[in-house]
Design an enzyme around this catalytic site. Structure first.
Site, PDB file in Angstrom:
ATOM      1  N   GLY A   8      -0.150 -80.196  13.685  1.00 15.50           N
ATOM      2  CA  GLY A   8       0.348 -80.658  14.974  1.00 15.50           C
ATOM      3  C   GLY A   8       1.646 -79.954  15.311  1.00 15.50           C
ATOM      4  O   GLY A   8       2.562 -80.523  15.896  1.00 15.50           O
ATOM      5  N   GLY A  11       3.357 -79.816  18.907  1.00 14.57           N
ATOM      6  CA  GLY A  11       3.747 -81.045  19.568  1.00 14.57           C
ATOM      7  C   GLY A  11       5.247 -81.238  19.638  1.00 14.57           C
ATOM      8  O   GLY A  11       6.041 -80.398  19.202  1.00 14.57           O
ATOM      9  N   GLN A  12       5.625 -82.385  20.187  1.00 19.09           N
ATOM     10  CA  GLN A  12       7.036 -82.685  20.419  1.00 19.09           C
ATOM     11  C   GLN A  12       7.849 -82.609  19.134  1.00 19.09           C
ATOM     12  O   GLN A  12       8.888 -81.947  19.082  1.00 19.09           O
ATOM     13  CB  GLN A  12       7.166 -84.072  21.049  1.00 19.09           C
ATOM     14  CG  GLN A  12       8.603 -84.444  21.411  1.00 19.09           C
ATOM     15  CD  GLN A  12       8.744 -85.905  21.794  1.00 19.09           C
ATOM     16  OE1 GLN A  12       8.018 -86.764  21.284  1.00 19.09           O
ATOM     17  NE2 GLN A  12       9.668 -86.193  22.681  1.00 19.09           N
ATOM     18  N   ASP A  34      -2.219 -75.905  14.285  1.00 19.72           N
ATOM     19  CA  ASP A  34      -2.584 -76.669  15.475  1.00 19.72           C
ATOM     20  C   ASP A  34      -3.915 -76.130  15.974  1.00 19.72           C
ATOM     21  O   ASP A  34      -4.457 -75.164  15.416  1.00 19.72           O
ATOM     22  CB  ASP A  34      -1.496 -76.576  16.555  1.00 19.72           C
ATOM     23  CG  ASP A  34      -1.385 -77.876  17.357  1.00 19.72           C
ATOM     24  OD1 ASP A  34      -2.434 -78.357  17.838  1.00 19.72           O
ATOM     25  OD2 ASP A  34      -0.255 -78.396  17.514  1.00 19.72           O
ATOM     26  N   TYR A 140      -3.861 -96.837  19.943  1.00 16.75           N
ATOM     27  CA  TYR A 140      -2.842 -96.071  19.223  1.00 16.75           C
ATOM     28  C   TYR A 140      -2.143 -96.956  18.197  1.00 16.75           C
ATOM     29  O   TYR A 140      -2.017 -96.592  17.020  1.00 16.75           O
ATOM     30  CB  TYR A 140      -1.830 -95.515  20.222  1.00 16.75           C
ATOM     31  CG  TYR A 140      -0.649 -94.809  19.597  1.00 16.75           C
ATOM     32  CD1 TYR A 140      -0.812 -93.623  18.890  1.00 16.75           C
ATOM     33  CD2 TYR A 140       0.645 -95.312  19.739  1.00 16.75           C
ATOM     34  CE1 TYR A 140       0.281 -92.966  18.325  1.00 16.75           C
ATOM     35  CE2 TYR A 140       1.734 -94.655  19.198  1.00 16.75           C
ATOM     36  CZ  TYR A 140       1.546 -93.492  18.489  1.00 16.75           C
ATOM     37  OH  TYR A 140       2.627 -92.844  17.937  1.00 16.75           O
ATOM     38  N   LYS A 144      -2.232 -96.773  14.072  1.00 17.70           N
ATOM     39  CA  LYS A 144      -1.018 -96.631  13.266  1.00 17.70           C
ATOM     40  C   LYS A 144      -0.918 -97.733  12.213  1.00 17.70           C
ATOM     41  O   LYS A 144      -0.508 -97.479  11.071  1.00 17.70           O
ATOM     42  CB  LYS A 144       0.220 -96.625  14.166  1.00 17.70           C
ATOM     43  CG  LYS A 144       0.391 -95.340  14.966  1.00 17.70           C
ATOM     44  CD  LYS A 144       0.511 -94.127  14.054  1.00 17.70           C
ATOM     45  CE  LYS A 144       0.791 -92.848  14.809  1.00 17.70           C
ATOM     46  NZ  LYS A 144       0.896 -91.667  13.916  1.00 17.70           N
TER      47      LYS A 144
END
Length: 323
Positions: A8, A11-12, A34, A140, A144
């Site tokens: 990832g 991503g941010q 990614d 989501y 988690k």
């Protein structure tokens, strides 16, 4: 030398974590992964990877002698409600693939972030304790919470050295919002730098925990560097940065950008935000591995406004309104 694999990486958090790890350990010792290459090629090697492809994941771990895995690939809260089954598949099956590989290949350490989305309406709001009722209202959040239990299980049952923090909303000037409920905070800064008003999808008094990206990267590094005996919690540590209402952030920005204004027009994301706590009790992280945030609202606001580039292409069309 063994490598760190960041899944990832576009991503941010991933994009900044790759740079931080490369600065600490050398460009060649960090592998960015990614679905597609980043828009601007980095100095660390890049590999194409779908974390749901377990065979491909295993090949990369073996080829690059991976010791540490940072799994950041995920579908976030608001975006996840549009495709709940895909959200579960990526967020849970992807984690399972990494944990199973860590068990089989004896990967040294795994980092995986949980979220305040794992809390819910019956969690005490101010502050949310480390150990408490957790009844998430989004796919989501459910993914988690499931992931936290998987991490604790793989540590207890198989000895996988997995480490995690429950992240608040992460604020960053470098990458665009990724579909989370706390994205309004980032979008406010971009609207202000463009000289626009902002249409906010939560109420003025909606108060949520947030954390600035430099603190996020530092927290991940400090947790991963901690001696295993100091990491007592193997589900996920509460992590706090700052808490503020949407109006408070707007006022802080307006003090630096005179004339900036916000119109509050809540949508479905307000219900998600209202199910989350207003603040976080992170004493266990402080006691176990010395965590404390460096940035408060004032310092974060000043730094964001100094670095945000007014690029309309990275903010969704419905995020701001023109004067």
């Amino acid at each position: 030398m063994s490598a760190s694999l960041v899944i990832g990486a576009n991503g941010q958090i991933g994009s900044e974590l790759v740079d931080a790890l490369a600065a600490a350990h050398g460009d060649a010792n960090v592998v960015a992964a990614d679905l597609a290459p980043p828009r601007a090629p980095g100095r660390s090697p890049f590999v194409a990877l779908d974390v749901l492809d377990r065979a491909r994941l295993g090949e990369i771990v073996q080829r690059h002698s991976v010791a540490d895995v940072y799994l950041l690939a995920a579908t976030l809260s608001a975006k996840g409600e549009a495709a709940p089954l895909d959200t579960w598949r990526l967020n849970v099956d992807g984690l399972l693939n990494v944990l199973e590989l860590a068990r089989e290949r004896r990967i040294a350490r795994v980092f995986w972030p949980s979220s305040i989305a794992a809390f819910g309406p019956h969690t005490p709001r101010d502050p949310a304790p480390q150990w408490t009722a957790m009844d998430p209202t989004t796919m989501y959040g459910a993914s988690k919470l499931a992931g936290e239990r998987l991490c604790a299980y793989y540590f207890a049952r198989h000895g996988v050295d997995v480490r995690s923090v429950r992240l608040p909303g992460v604020i960053s000037h470098r990458t665009p919002p990724g579909g989370g409920t706390t994205d309004y905070a980032i979008a406010m800064f971009h609207a202000a730098k463009r000289g626009e008003a902002y249409r906010c999808f939560v109420d003025a008094d909606t108060t949520l925990p947030m954390i600035y990206m430099p603190d996020t990267i530092r927290a991940i590094g400090e947790l991963m560097a901690a001696e295993p005996s100091r990491v007592r919690i193997r589900s996920s540590y509460n992590l706090a940065g700052m808490s503020f209402a949407a109006r408070t952030l707007a006022d802080a920005i307006a003090r630096e950008v005179p004339g900036f204004s916000v119109r509050y027009e809540p949508d479905f994301r307000l219900a998600i935000a209202d199910s989350w706590p207003a603040s976080i009790d992170d004493r266990e992280a402080a006691e176990d591995w010395g965590w404390h945030a460096h940035y408060d609202l004032r310092a974060m606001t000043a730094d964001m406004l100094a670095h945000v580039v007014a690029d309309p292409a990275i903010i969704p069309a419905n995020a701001g309104i023109q004067h």
